[in-house]
Design a protein around this motif. Structure first.
Motif, short mmCIF file in Angstrom:
data_model
loop_
_atom_site.label_atom_id
_atom_site.label_comp_id
_atom_site.label_asym_id
_atom_site.label_seq_id
_atom_site.Cartn_x
_atom_site.Cartn_y
_atom_site.Cartn_z
N MET A 116 1.06 -1.28 0.13
CA MET A 116 -0.29 -0.29 -0.60
C MET A 116 1.32 1.68 -0.33
SD MET A 116 -3.42 -0.62 2.50
CE MET A 116 -2.12 -0.98 4.01
N GLN A 117 1.55 1.08 0.67
CA GLN A 117 2.51 2.17 0.65
C GLN A 117 4.48 2.14 0.28
OE1 GLN A 117 1.65 5.26 3.85
NE2 GLN A 117 0.06 5.72 3.67
N GLY A 118 4.75 1.13 0.12
CA GLY A 118 6.12 0.80 0.21
C GLY A 118 6.84 1.18 1.89
N ASN A 119 8.25 0.99 1.61
CA ASN A 119 8.84 1.11 2.93
C ASN A 119 8.13 2.56 3.80
OD1 ASN A 119 10.72 -0.43 1.27
ND2 ASN A 119 10.48 -1.19 3.26
N ILE A 120 7.59 3.56 3.31
CA ILE A 120 7.68 5.04 3.96
C ILE A 120 5.58 4.88 3.95
CG2 ILE A 120 7.92 7.50 4.11
CD1 ILE A 120 10.27 5.59 4.07
N VAL A 121 5.66 5.05 5.49
CA VAL A 121 4.44 5.09 6.27
C VAL A 121 4.27 6.55 6.65
CG1 VAL A 121 2.68 4.15 7.40
CG2 VAL A 121 4.80 2.82 6.10
N SER A 122 2.96 6.92 6.35
CA SER A 122 2.62 8.33 6.85
C SER A 122 1.06 7.94 7.54
CB SER A 122 2.79 9.58 5.76
OG SER A 122 3.54 9.29 5.24
N VAL A 123 1.13 8.37 8.97
CA VAL A 123 0.52 8.83 9.31
C VAL A 123 0.07 9.63 10.32
CG1 VAL A 123 -0.51 6.06 8.81
CG2 VAL A 123 0.74 7.04 11.53
N SER A 124 -1.06 10.28 10.90
CA SER A 124 -0.92 11.36 11.85
C SER A 124 -0.30 11.22 13.44
CB SER A 124 -2.42 12.44 12.27
OG SER A 124 -2.43 12.49 12.86
N GLU A 125 0.08 11.92 13.79
CA GLU A 125 0.43 11.28 15.61
C GLU A 125 -0.92 11.21 16.26
OE1 GLU A 125 3.03 13.33 19.16
OE2 GLU A 125 3.18 14.22 16.66
N ASN A 126 -1.99 11.65 15.93
CA ASN A 126 -3.16 11.71 16.63
C ASN A 126 -4.51 10.08 15.99
OD1 ASN A 126 -3.21 14.31 18.13
ND2 ASN A 126 -3.87 14.86 16.60
N SER A 127 -3.10 9.62 14.96
CA SER A 127 -3.83 8.68 14.68
C SER A 127 -4.26 7.44 15.83
CB SER A 127 -3.39 8.03 13.77
OG SER A 127 -2.02 7.81 14.18
N GLN A 128 -5.63 6.36 15.75
CA GLN A 128 -5.62 5.70 16.85
C GLN A 128 -4.17 4.59 16.68
OE1 GLN A 128 -9.25 3.98 15.47
NE2 GLN A 128 -9.63 3.94 17.60
#
Length: 282
Positions: A116-128
């Motif tokens: 889905m994203q390769g080896n670099i993942v982006s998620v918010s610090e406020n994510s669950q």
């Protein structure tokens, strides 16, 4: 924030063999030699997810260097042809949380996330997922003891939440890399920089950006960049006396011949013919 690392034993039961944490923690690195070449870590196995909380680090892989700023993480297996490190400039610092894990089904999670994203993942610090990790870290820091199954239960919950955050992120996170790419191209179309350099600067893999870009815009990033360059060249052809060679250079094309080829394919005539026709109409 109190920084620390915690390792976990008791990974020989049926449940923990499926999915288990070796260690996790929150660290802060500043003005020090923090540099790992993962191809040489033959005695290190499993998977590492390392998420930036503040400052920045770097990871090199696939011939690219990516800045790991707040909200970005890398997920890699061991060993792996990559290197992550703290920058060497004075004052460089990097705060991050990480989880080092393994198990019989760990590769299933890794394969799914990397597709889905390769080896670099982006998620918010406020994510669950990140909030759940930080709460568990603080609980362990405050003395929580792990029983036989706690290790696997927490890791399973964390990975499932991470998948959910990646697949159904907030709108702002979802469109972030596409917006960054559009802004970058608007500012840099006149240079000879390529899309690989752009991806390195905005911190996303070209494969992931291409998928997201096509999903939202209906065209590839390369097509969008070419359109910007061509549209700007139309303005220069009709409003200046610059030569075709100069216009090609001003618009970021590698050569006048390539510019003319792309122009003819897009508009059905040469740049010179377009200029002549426009002058006649005017």
């Amino acid at each position: 924030m109190i920084y620390g690392n915690y390792g976990f034993a008791n990974i020989d039961s049926f449940t923990t063999n499926l999915l288990h944490i070796y260690d996790f923690g929150v660290e802060h690195r500043k003005d020090e030699n923090y540099d790992y070449n993962n191809a040489k870590r033959k005695d290190y196995d499993g998977y590492l997810l390392q998420y930036t909380l503040g400052g920045k680090g770097y990871i090199e892989m696939d011939g690219m260097t990516t800045e790991l700023t707040s909200g970005k993480a890398f997920l890699i297996p061991f060993p792996h042809d990559s290197r992550y490190y703290l920058g060497k400039e004075e004052g460089e610092e990097w705060s991050f949380c990480y989880v080092h894990f393994n198990g019989l089904i760990a590769d299933t999670y890794y394969d799914h996330i990397s597709k889905m994203q390769g080896n670099i993942v982006s998620v918010s610090e406020n994510s669950q997922s990140i909030q759940t990790f930080m709460k568990e870290y603080q609980a362990v820091q405050n003395g929580k003891q792990y029983g036989q199954y706690n290790n696997s239960i927490f890791l399973y919950q964390f990975l499932m939440l991470l998948l959910q955050d990646i697949e159904t992120p907030t709108h702002s996170i979802r469109i972030g890399c596409v917006d960054k790419a559009v802004d970058w191209m608007a500012q840099n179309f006149s240079t000879q920089k390529n899309l690989s350099e752009m991806c390195m600067e905005i911190g996303v893999s070209l494969a992931h950006l291409t998928r997201q870009f096509h999903q939202q815009k209906g065209i590839t990033p390369m097509h969008h960049l070419r359109n910007i360059r061509l549209e700007h060249s139309l303005v220069l052809l009709s409003s200046t006396v610059l030569t075709v060679e100069e216009i090609a250079q001003e618009c970021g094309f590698s050569s006048a011949n390539y510019y003319a080829k792309v122009f003819r394919k897009s508009f059905g005539l040469t740049p010179t013919a377009y200029r002549t026709a426009h002058t006649i109409r005017r």
